[in-house]
Enzyme design. Structure first.
Site, short mmCIF file in Angstrom:
data_model
loop_
_atom_site.label_atom_id
_atom_site.label_comp_id
_atom_site.label_asym_id
_atom_site.label_seq_id
_atom_site.Cartn_x
_atom_site.Cartn_y
_atom_site.Cartn_z
N GLY A 200 0.84 -1.20 0.00
CA GLY A 200 0.00 0.00 0.00
C GLY A 200 0.88 1.25 0.00
N ASN B 244 -0.92 -15.50 3.84
CA ASN B 244 -1.61 -14.21 3.72
C ASN B 244 -3.04 -14.37 3.25
OD1 ASN B 244 0.11 -11.58 4.00
ND2 ASN B 244 1.44 -13.20 3.25
N SER C 279 -10.95 -13.20 -8.56
CA SER C 279 -10.18 -12.97 -9.78
C SER C 279 -10.60 -13.94 -10.87
CB SER C 279 -8.70 -13.19 -9.45
OG SER C 279 -7.94 -13.28 -10.62
N TYR D 107 -1.90 -18.60 -6.83
CA TYR D 107 -2.68 -17.40 -6.52
C TYR D 107 -4.16 -17.64 -6.80
CZ TYR D 107 -4.94 -13.02 -7.69
OH TYR D 107 -5.86 -12.01 -7.79
N LYS E 19 -7.63 -17.80 -4.32
CA LYS E 19 -8.88 -17.04 -4.51
C LYS E 19 -10.07 -17.99 -4.51
CE LYS E 19 -7.40 -12.82 -4.82
NZ LYS E 19 -7.82 -11.78 -3.86
N LEU F 109 0.84 -5.57 -17.52
CA LEU F 109 1.18 -4.91 -18.79
C LEU F 109 1.19 -3.37 -18.69
CD1 LEU F 109 1.77 -5.11 -21.82
CD2 LEU F 109 -0.72 -5.14 -22.21
N ILE G 172 6.82 -8.00 -25.70
CA ILE G 172 5.48 -8.53 -25.98
C ILE G 172 5.60 -10.05 -26.01
CG2 ILE G 172 3.63 -8.69 -27.69
CD1 ILE G 172 4.06 -5.78 -28.35
N PHE G 173 4.88 -10.67 -25.09
CA PHE G 173 5.02 -12.12 -24.93
C PHE G 173 4.16 -12.86 -25.95
CE2 PHE G 173 5.60 -10.90 -20.23
CZ PHE G 173 6.97 -10.77 -20.38
N ARG H 11 4.58 -16.30 -22.84
CA ARG H 11 4.79 -16.48 -21.40
C ARG H 11 4.02 -17.72 -20.95
NH1 ARG H 11 2.92 -11.60 -17.46
NH2 ARG H 11 0.88 -12.34 -18.16
N PRO H 12 4.69 -18.64 -20.25
CA PRO H 12 4.00 -19.87 -19.86
C PRO H 12 2.73 -19.55 -19.05
CG PRO H 12 6.34 -20.02 -19.33
CD PRO H 12 6.09 -18.61 -19.77
N GLY H 13 1.66 -20.28 -19.35
CA GLY H 13 0.41 -20.10 -18.58
C GLY H 13 -0.51 -19.02 -19.13
C1 WQD Z 1 -1.70 -8.90 -19.89
C2 WQD Z 1 -1.25 -9.27 -21.30
C3 WQD Z 1 0.62 -10.78 -21.34
C4 WQD Z 1 3.49 -8.05 -19.56
C5 WQD Z 1 -2.84 -11.26 -14.51
C6 WQD Z 1 -3.23 -12.42 -13.67
C7 WQD Z 1 -4.68 -12.37 -13.38
C8 WQD Z 1 -5.06 -11.02 -12.80
C9 WQD Z 1 -4.60 -9.90 -13.67
C10 WQD Z 1 -4.95 -10.68 -10.44
C11 WQD Z 1 -0.91 -10.76 -21.43
C12 WQD Z 1 0.99 -9.44 -21.95
C13 WQD Z 1 2.33 -8.59 -20.08
C14 WQD Z 1 4.59 -7.79 -20.44
C15 WQD Z 1 3.28 -8.64 -22.28
N1 WQD Z 1 -4.38 -10.81 -11.55
N2 WQD Z 1 2.23 -8.88 -21.42
N3 WQD Z 1 4.43 -8.11 -21.77
O1 WQD Z 1 -1.60 -12.26 -17.09
O2 WQD Z 1 -3.64 -11.28 -18.24
O3 WQD Z 1 -3.51 -11.35 -15.78
O4 WQD Z 1 -3.21 -10.04 -13.91
O5 WQD Z 1 -6.05 -10.97 -10.13
O6 WQD Z 1 -4.98 -13.37 -12.52
O7 WQD Z 1 -2.91 -13.63 -14.35
O8 WQD Z 1 -2.14 -9.75 -16.93
O9 WQD Z 1 -0.96 -7.63 -17.20
O10 WQD Z 1 0.39 -9.72 -16.78
O11 WQD Z 1 -0.75 -9.43 -18.97
O12 WQD Z 1 3.20 -8.93 -23.49
O13 WQD Z 1 5.67 -7.34 -20.05
O14 WQD Z 1 -0.05 -8.56 -21.57
O15 WQD Z 1 1.19 -11.83 -22.09
O16 WQD Z 1 -1.32 -11.15 -22.70
P1 WQD Z 1 -2.67 -11.27 -17.09
P2 WQD Z 1 -0.80 -9.09 -17.40
#
Ligand code: WQD
Length: 321
Positions: A39, A93, A118, A142, A146, A191, A208-209, A283-285
């Site tokens: 915070g 936590n 989430s 994570y 939730k 992002l 950009i992943f 990015r994996p996942g």
């Molecule tokens: C967004 C897009 C990346 C970073 C995560 C959690 C989800 C929720 C929100 C909490 C994706 C791409 C990102 C970068 C990129 N969290 N990207 N380059 O993964 O959709 O969601 O945050 O509740 O549970 O998984 O969000 O902002 O990481 O990514 O290209 O440096 O941007 O691949 O497509 P995500 P993100």
């Protein structure tokens, strides 16, 4: 004049502080409870009370609950990658923290809670748009926490009559359009804040992943929901619980998928310059496409997002106040 007192756990954080603004606007009495681990002191408002304490500190939690009409619970760990490396911290936590909060509510007769869930509870989508009945199959720790917290809420509702709204956020984005929230997240993982750091020169370049996804421009689609819209949904959910409505689990999204390239193009338009960008491995996942069906929130709460254009979301994030 509303005279209800709301305890906002994690109220100095990114989404919490926006909700505090909205509550104060609506005339609620607000008590922020935050351990300030992530915070920001700039996110504390004079009109709200503040207690610096942890949700693992049961005594402080008990004291803070006195005279409270509802709890809004943001005080969780939220970095997906970190949760896979340090699940102990997330269990401590998020899970033990949630048990502490619910038990303190029971001990003090507090009957209403709004909980930050989430889209991570769904895991890899089996179909889009994702509705609330989509199977729950989190692929990271994570998201698992939730989901477990949602299940705890359902049991405490059944056994102790605690009414809840579990709000499943998609990609929270943007900053207060009136510029009232000034704190910026440290060590961002998402992002838009990463783009902001690239724009400020704090990072050399945006990676950009993946650019070979089966999407219109090859980059992933996400449902970016403005944080002011999230805030209005919290207050509507709170009012619904105060009006005696049943517990609810709702998606909060716009229902629209926006690509990484569209976000970058919008940021470049706002800044009036190109950003250094490099294409990297997937990015994996990361699912290719993730967006919400958010009709239930409209039906139950009359909630509709207002700030749905990509440019509004991106510019509210990049604006300096
Ligand atoms: C967004 C897009 C990346 C970073 C995560 C959690 C989800 C929720 C929100 C909490 C994706 C791409 C990102 C970068 C990129 N969290 N990207 N380059 O993964 O959709 O969601 O945050 O509740 O549970 O998984 O969000 O902002 O990481 O990514 O290209 O440096 O941007 O691949 O497509 P995500 P993100």
């Amino acid at each position: 004049m509303v005279s209800k007192k709301i305890l906002v756990l994690g109220g100095a954080g990114y989404i919490g502080s926006h909700v505090v603004c909205e509550l104060l606007d609506k005339g609620y009495e607000v008590l922020v409870y935050d351990n300030m681990s992530t915070g920001q002191s700039e996110n504390l408002f004079e009109k709200a009370g503040f207690i610096k304490a942890d949700i693992l500190d049961v005594d402080s939690l008990q004291k803070a609950m006195q005279g409270v009409d509802a709890v809004i619970f943001f005080a969780g760990k939220k970095a997906v990658g970190e949760s896979m490396i340090n699940p102990e911290m997330y269990a401590q936590n998020n899970l033990i923290g949630a048990v502490n909060v619910l038990n303190a509510m029971c001990a003090n007769g507090v009957k209403n809670i709004i909980f930050s869930s989430s889209a991570a509870v769904y895991g890899i989508p089996q179909y889009v748009p994702l509705d609330e009945n989509h199977p729950l199959n989190p692929i990271n720790f994570y998201g698992f926490t939730k989901w477990e917290m949602e299940r705890l809420l359902a049991w405490y509702d059944q056994l102790k009559g605690i009414k809840y709204a579990a709000l499943r956020y998609f990609n929270a984005a943007g900053y207060d359009v009136q510029g009232r929230v000034r704190g910026r997240e440290q060590n961002p993982q998402n992002l838009l804040p990463i783009i902001a750091e690239v724009a400020d020169g704090k990072r050399k370049c945006l990676q950009i992943f993946g650019s070979d996804y089966d999407t219109p421009d090859g980059t992933c689609l996400r449902d970016y929901i403005h944080v002011n819209d999230l805030a209005s949904a919290h207050v509507l959910a709170l009012e619904a619980l105060f009006a005696g409505r049943d517990s609810m689990t709702l998606n909060l999204g716009t229902g629209k998928g926006v690509s990484v390239k569209e976000i970058v193009a919008s940021a470049e338009k706002f800044l009036g310059r190109k950003l250094p960008v490099e294409y990297a491995q997937r990015r994996p996942g990361d699912p290719a496409v993730l967006y919400a069906k958010a009709d239930k929130a409209k039906e139950l709460l009359g909630w509709e997002p207002k700030f749905v254009s990509v440019d509004e979301i991106v510019s509210s994030f990049l604006k300096k106040h």
